[in-house]
Design an enzyme around this catalytic site. Structure first.
Site, PDB file in Angstrom:
ATOM      1  N   ASP A 220      10.741 -11.974  -8.676  1.00 59.97           N
ATOM      2  CA  ASP A 220      10.960 -10.554  -7.432  1.00 59.97           C
ATOM      3  C   ASP A 220      12.118  -9.373  -8.271  1.00 59.97           C
ATOM      4  OD1 ASP A 220       9.562 -10.086  -4.609  1.00 59.97           O
ATOM      5  OD2 ASP A 220      11.692  -8.665  -5.281  1.00 59.97           O
TER       6      ASP A 220
ATOM      7  N   HIS B  65      -0.774 -10.027  -3.827  1.00 57.72           N
ATOM      8  CA  HIS B  65       0.164 -11.099  -4.109  1.00 57.72           C
ATOM      9  C   HIS B  65       0.563 -11.954  -3.243  1.00 57.72           C
ATOM     10  CE1 HIS B  65       3.169  -7.473  -2.487  1.00 57.72           C
ATOM     11  NE2 HIS B  65       3.026  -8.492  -2.247  1.00 57.72           N
TER      12      HIS B  65
ATOM     13  N   HIS C 229       3.781 -14.649  -2.459  1.00 57.43           N
ATOM     14  CA  HIS C 229       6.054 -14.524  -2.742  1.00 57.43           C
ATOM     15  C   HIS C 229       5.958 -16.667  -2.292  1.00 57.43           C
ATOM     16  CE1 HIS C 229       7.347 -10.909  -1.667  1.00 57.43           C
ATOM     17  NE2 HIS C 229       5.851 -10.566  -0.811  1.00 57.43           N
TER      18      HIS C 229
ATOM     19  N   CYS D 239      -0.802  -3.664 -11.101  1.00 58.26           N
ATOM     20  CA  CYS D 239      -1.575  -3.848 -12.973  1.00 58.26           C
ATOM     21  C   CYS D 239      -0.704  -2.975 -14.425  1.00 58.26           C
ATOM     22  CB  CYS D 239      -2.676  -2.678 -12.181  1.00 58.26           C
ATOM     23  SG  CYS D 239      -3.504  -3.372 -11.057  1.00 58.26           S
TER      24      CYS D 239
ATOM     25  N   CYS E  55      -1.195   1.566  -9.732  1.00 54.98           N
ATOM     26  CA  CYS E  55      -0.893   0.287  -8.981  1.00 54.98           C
ATOM     27  C   CYS E  55       0.373  -0.377 -10.045  1.00 54.98           C
ATOM     28  CB  CYS E  55      -2.070  -0.935  -9.451  1.00 54.98           C
ATOM     29  SG  CYS E  55      -1.309  -2.881  -8.782  1.00 54.98           S
TER      30      CYS E  55
HETATM   31  P1  AMP Z   1       5.501  -7.023   0.069  1.00 51.73           P
HETATM   32  O1  AMP Z   1       6.495  -6.044   0.851  1.00 51.73           O
HETATM   33  O2  AMP Z   1       5.185  -8.570   0.329  1.00 51.73           O
HETATM   34  O3  AMP Z   1       4.227  -5.952  -0.156  1.00 51.73           O
HETATM   35  O4  AMP Z   1       6.220  -7.737  -1.033  1.00 51.73           O
HETATM   36  C1  AMP Z   1       6.679  -6.838  -2.721  1.00 51.73           C
HETATM   37  C2  AMP Z   1       7.510  -6.914  -3.294  1.00 51.73           C
HETATM   38  O5  AMP Z   1       7.378  -6.497  -4.884  1.00 51.73           O
HETATM   39  C3  AMP Z   1       8.635  -6.828  -2.511  1.00 51.73           C
HETATM   40  O6  AMP Z   1       9.303  -8.536  -2.911  1.00 51.73           O
HETATM   41  C4  AMP Z   1       9.536  -6.129  -3.916  1.00 51.73           C
HETATM   42  O7  AMP Z   1      10.865  -6.194  -4.252  1.00 51.73           O
HETATM   43  C5  AMP Z   1       8.831  -6.758  -4.997  1.00 51.73           C
HETATM   44  N1  AMP Z   1       8.431  -5.788  -6.089  1.00 51.73           N
HETATM   45  C6  AMP Z   1       8.564  -4.350  -5.974  1.00 51.73           C
HETATM   46  N2  AMP Z   1       8.441  -3.979  -7.579  1.00 51.73           N
HETATM   47  C7  AMP Z   1       8.991  -4.379  -8.310  1.00 51.73           C
HETATM   48  C8  AMP Z   1       9.332  -4.578 -10.330  1.00 51.73           C
HETATM   49  N3  AMP Z   1       8.362  -4.056 -10.619  1.00 51.73           N
HETATM   50  N4  AMP Z   1       9.142  -6.368 -10.646  1.00 51.73           N
HETATM   51  C9  AMP Z   1       9.044  -7.187  -9.234  1.00 51.73           C
HETATM   52  N5  AMP Z   1       8.622  -6.841  -8.004  1.00 51.73           N
HETATM   53  C10 AMP Z   1       8.868  -5.827  -7.221  1.00 51.73           C
END
Ligand code: AMP
Length: 113
Positions: free
Chosen positions: A30, A100, A102, A7, A4
């Site tokens: 993000d 998560h 946002h 994680c 994950c």
């Molecule tokens: P969701 O579409 O609601 O699952 O959002 C996942 C979010 O995680 C997206 O906005 C991605 O830009 C963000 N994301 C993915 N990988 C990372 C990372 N390594 N660090 C920070 N944000 C991330």
């Protein structure tokens, strides 16, 4: 969970720009911001989706929402407002399966950010 990505961020195996951390919660920027302020708030407990939340998770989810409000104020978003979003599963647009929230703000947001 070792596979994950969130994680792995919690375990500092992947770098992130941490905004807040305590025993139960992590907030970080993000990597692909959709607004001037775009922060993700997660429980350290691996919960895959909103649909997997149980009664025992209610306290930490409540704390996450309060922390989102506090961070919003720290970032100066409280006057004009902000948005807190949870995407659940495929039809909700969820891409990372560690629950998560946002926190988005800093400009007038469109209907679907
Ligand atoms: P969701 O579409 O609601 O699952 O959002 C996942 C979010 O995680 C997206 O906005 C991605 O830009 C963000 N994301 C993915 N990988 C990372 C990372 N390594 N660090 C920070 N944000 C991330």
């Amino acid at each position: 969970m070792s596979d994950c990505i969130f994680c792995r961020i919690i375990n500092q195996e992947i770098p992130s720009k941490i905004v807040y951390e305590d025993d139960e919660i992590l907030a970080f920027e993000d990597v692909n911001p959709l607004a001037p302020i775009h922060i993700l708030l997660i429980p350290k407990k691996h919960i895959a989706t909103m649909d997997d939340v149980t009664e025992e998770d209610s306290a930490v989810l409540g704390r996450i929402l309060l922390k989102a409000k506090e961070i919003a104020a720290e970032k100066g978003l409280n006057e004009n407002g902000y948005r807190i979003v949870n995407n659940c599963k495929a039809h909700g647009g969820q891409e990372v399966f560690h629950i998560h929230f946002h926190l988005l703000g800093g400009e007038k947001l469109g209907l679907f950010v």
